[in-house]
Write an enzyme that holds these catalytic residues in place. Structure first.
Site, short mmCIF file in Angstrom:
data_model
loop_
_atom_site.label_atom_id
_atom_site.label_comp_id
_atom_site.label_asym_id
_atom_site.label_seq_id
_atom_site.Cartn_x
_atom_site.Cartn_y
_atom_site.Cartn_z
N SER A 133 71.40 108.63 57.72
CA SER A 133 70.14 109.37 57.56
C SER A 133 70.23 110.77 58.14
O SER A 133 70.66 110.96 59.27
CB SER A 133 69.01 108.65 58.31
OG SER A 133 68.92 107.32 57.88
N HIS A 156 68.12 109.42 51.09
CA HIS A 156 69.51 109.14 50.74
C HIS A 156 69.75 109.52 49.28
O HIS A 156 69.17 108.92 48.38
CB HIS A 156 69.83 107.64 50.89
CG HIS A 156 69.90 107.18 52.31
ND1 HIS A 156 71.08 107.08 53.00
CD2 HIS A 156 68.94 106.79 53.17
CE1 HIS A 156 70.84 106.65 54.22
NE2 HIS A 156 69.55 106.46 54.35
N HIS A 173 71.74 99.66 51.80
CA HIS A 173 71.35 98.81 52.94
C HIS A 173 70.96 97.43 52.45
O HIS A 173 70.35 97.29 51.37
CB HIS A 173 70.14 99.41 53.66
CG HIS A 173 70.35 100.80 54.19
ND1 HIS A 173 70.14 101.92 53.42
CD2 HIS A 173 70.78 101.24 55.40
CE1 HIS A 173 70.41 103.00 54.14
NE2 HIS A 173 70.81 102.62 55.33
N TYR A 175 68.57 95.74 53.56
CA TYR A 175 67.11 95.63 53.51
C TYR A 175 66.52 96.14 52.20
O TYR A 175 65.37 95.87 51.88
CB TYR A 175 66.44 96.32 54.71
CG TYR A 175 66.61 97.81 54.79
CD1 TYR A 175 65.95 98.66 53.91
CD2 TYR A 175 67.42 98.37 55.76
CE1 TYR A 175 66.12 100.04 53.98
CE2 TYR A 175 67.59 99.75 55.84
CZ TYR A 175 66.94 100.58 54.94
OH TYR A 175 67.11 101.93 55.00
N GLU A 176 67.31 96.89 51.44
CA GLU A 176 66.82 97.35 50.13
C GLU A 176 66.91 96.24 49.10
O GLU A 176 66.42 96.40 47.97
CB GLU A 176 67.65 98.55 49.65
CG GLU A 176 67.48 99.79 50.51
CD GLU A 176 68.46 100.89 50.10
OE1 GLU A 176 68.10 101.70 49.25
OE2 GLU A 176 69.59 100.90 50.64
N ALA A 202 71.65 106.43 61.85
CA ALA A 202 70.57 106.67 62.80
C ALA A 202 70.30 105.35 63.51
O ALA A 202 70.39 104.29 62.88
CB ALA A 202 69.32 107.15 62.07
N MET A 225 70.15 99.32 61.36
CA MET A 225 70.07 98.44 60.18
C MET A 225 71.25 98.63 59.22
O MET A 225 71.13 98.35 58.03
CB MET A 225 68.76 98.73 59.42
CG MET A 225 67.51 98.65 60.29
SD MET A 225 66.04 99.05 59.33
CE MET A 225 64.83 99.32 60.65
N SER A 226 72.37 99.11 59.72
CA SER A 226 73.51 99.37 58.82
C SER A 226 74.82 99.21 59.58
O SER A 226 74.86 98.58 60.64
CB SER A 226 73.40 100.79 58.25
OG SER A 226 73.59 101.75 59.28
N ASN A 256 65.45 107.75 68.20
CA ASN A 256 64.23 107.34 68.91
C ASN A 256 64.63 106.31 69.95
O ASN A 256 65.67 105.67 69.81
CB ASN A 256 63.26 106.67 67.91
CG ASN A 256 63.92 105.49 67.18
OD1 ASN A 256 64.74 105.69 66.27
ND2 ASN A 256 63.61 104.29 67.60
N HIS A 270 59.18 106.14 60.58
CA HIS A 270 60.34 106.67 59.88
C HIS A 270 60.39 108.19 59.93
O HIS A 270 61.46 108.79 59.98
CB HIS A 270 60.32 106.16 58.43
CG HIS A 270 61.51 106.59 57.63
ND1 HIS A 270 62.79 106.19 57.93
CD2 HIS A 270 61.62 107.39 56.54
CE1 HIS A 270 63.63 106.73 57.06
NE2 HIS A 270 62.95 107.46 56.20
N1 HPA Z 1 65.71 100.33 65.00
C1 HPA Z 1 66.47 100.06 63.93
N2 HPA Z 1 67.00 100.99 63.15
C2 HPA Z 1 66.76 102.27 63.47
C3 HPA Z 1 65.99 102.63 64.58
C4 HPA Z 1 65.42 101.61 65.40
O1 HPA Z 1 64.72 101.84 66.39
N3 HPA Z 1 65.95 103.98 64.61
C5 HPA Z 1 66.70 104.43 63.57
N4 HPA Z 1 67.20 103.39 62.87
#
Ligand code: HPA
Length: 272
Positions: A29, A60, A82, A84-85, A112, A211-212, A235, A247
């Site tokens: 990201s 993306h 991903h 999750y997609e 990220a 998540m990747s 974050n 997001h």
């Molecule tokens: N959790 C999961 N995936 C993420 C996060 C998070 O806090 N920040 C960026 N990708």
């Protein structure tokens, strides 16, 4: 799942249009415009690659790039797939196998991630030293593709120690005190984790969650690629502060950090 022969056809189509590479980079990201650094760059849209999935996540693009960086042949994935997609893990990890077939020996995975380690800050760059597969899934489930690697691949050195040291040395040389090392834990998403899950992650030894990256790492190690992983901590993970995660914040910090992220990757690739 594609057969080995189908994957060879996919790799051949990419080779015919944009050529092979020695180093592969998966851009996470916010990092997508790192492709601008490539010299003699050529690209092919994912939709024009036979047997290739098409990227749907916002932020993306879906392009496979090849070019030269510091005299090295580099391919870059602008947009990853991903789980999750809704993609199967075979699709999520297909690009890694295609890279292998294109001659790639070293894979750089970026992402990220949320900071679990309380000494991290948004904007910290974390070099992955190890990972935890907390998804309950594994991309190597099913018949083993012997052409790529063994049924029971070793994961002791998921991330290559020489590459970790090389990347850290570049961070030190650049005076980047935002660069740290740590363990990445893969959660399925797409919802962010709960504060209780983040406390669990911390007890498990995770420094960051995301998540990747872990499925790609597993498939890369299966086929013998050396892997370097770098996370942008966008974050602090859920519950570290009372603020809700969103997001937009993730993308904003990823965008603000991309110059530092690029310098680190660039210096690392230059010295590989
Ligand atoms: N959790 C999961 N995936 C993420 C996060 C998070 O806090 N920040 C960026 N990708």
């Amino acid at each position: 799942m594609l057969t080995y022969e189908q994957m060879r056809q996919t790799a051949q189509a990419i080779r015919d249009t944009v050529g092979g590479a020695d180093i592969g980079v998966v851009l996470g990201s916010g990092l997508g415009d790192y492709v601008e650094a490539l010299e003699n760059a050529r690209y092919i849209d994912y939709k024009d690659i036979p047997n290739f999935p098409v990227s749907t996540a916002p932020g993306h693009a879906g392009r496979w790039w090849t070019g030269t960086l510091h005299g090295k042949r580099v391919c870059m994935m602008q947009g990853r797939f991903h789980a999750y997609e809704g993609y199967g893990l075979d699709e999520v990890t297909l690009p890694v196998r295609i890279m292998k077939l294109l001659g790639v020996q070293t894979l750089i995975l970026t992402n990220a991630a949320g900071g679990v380690n309380l000494t991290f800050r948004p904007g910290t760059l974390m070099i992955l030293t190890d990972c935890i597969n907390f998804s309950g899934k594994n991309p190597l489930t099913g018949p083993n593709l012997d052409e790529f690697g063994p049924r029971f691949p070793d994961m002791t050195h998921a991330y290559d120690r020489e590459l970790i040291d090389l990347c850290q040395r570049q961070a030190d040389a650049l005076g980047m005190d935002c660069v740290r090392q740590g363990v990445y834990m893969w959660f399925n998403g797409p919802c962010y984790e709960t504060p209780a899950e983040i406390r669990l992650a911390r007890v498990c030894g995770a420094d960051a969650v995301g998540m990747s990256t872990v499925p790609e790492t597993i498939v890369a190690r299966h086929c013998g690629l050396r892997v370097l992983g770098v996370s942008c901590i966008t974050n602090m993970a859920a519950g570290v502060t009372d603020a809700a995660l969103n997001h937009q914040e993730v993308m904003d910090v990823a965008n603000r950090t991309k110059a530092a992220f690029r310098s680190l990757l660039d210096a690392t690739i230059a010295t590989m």
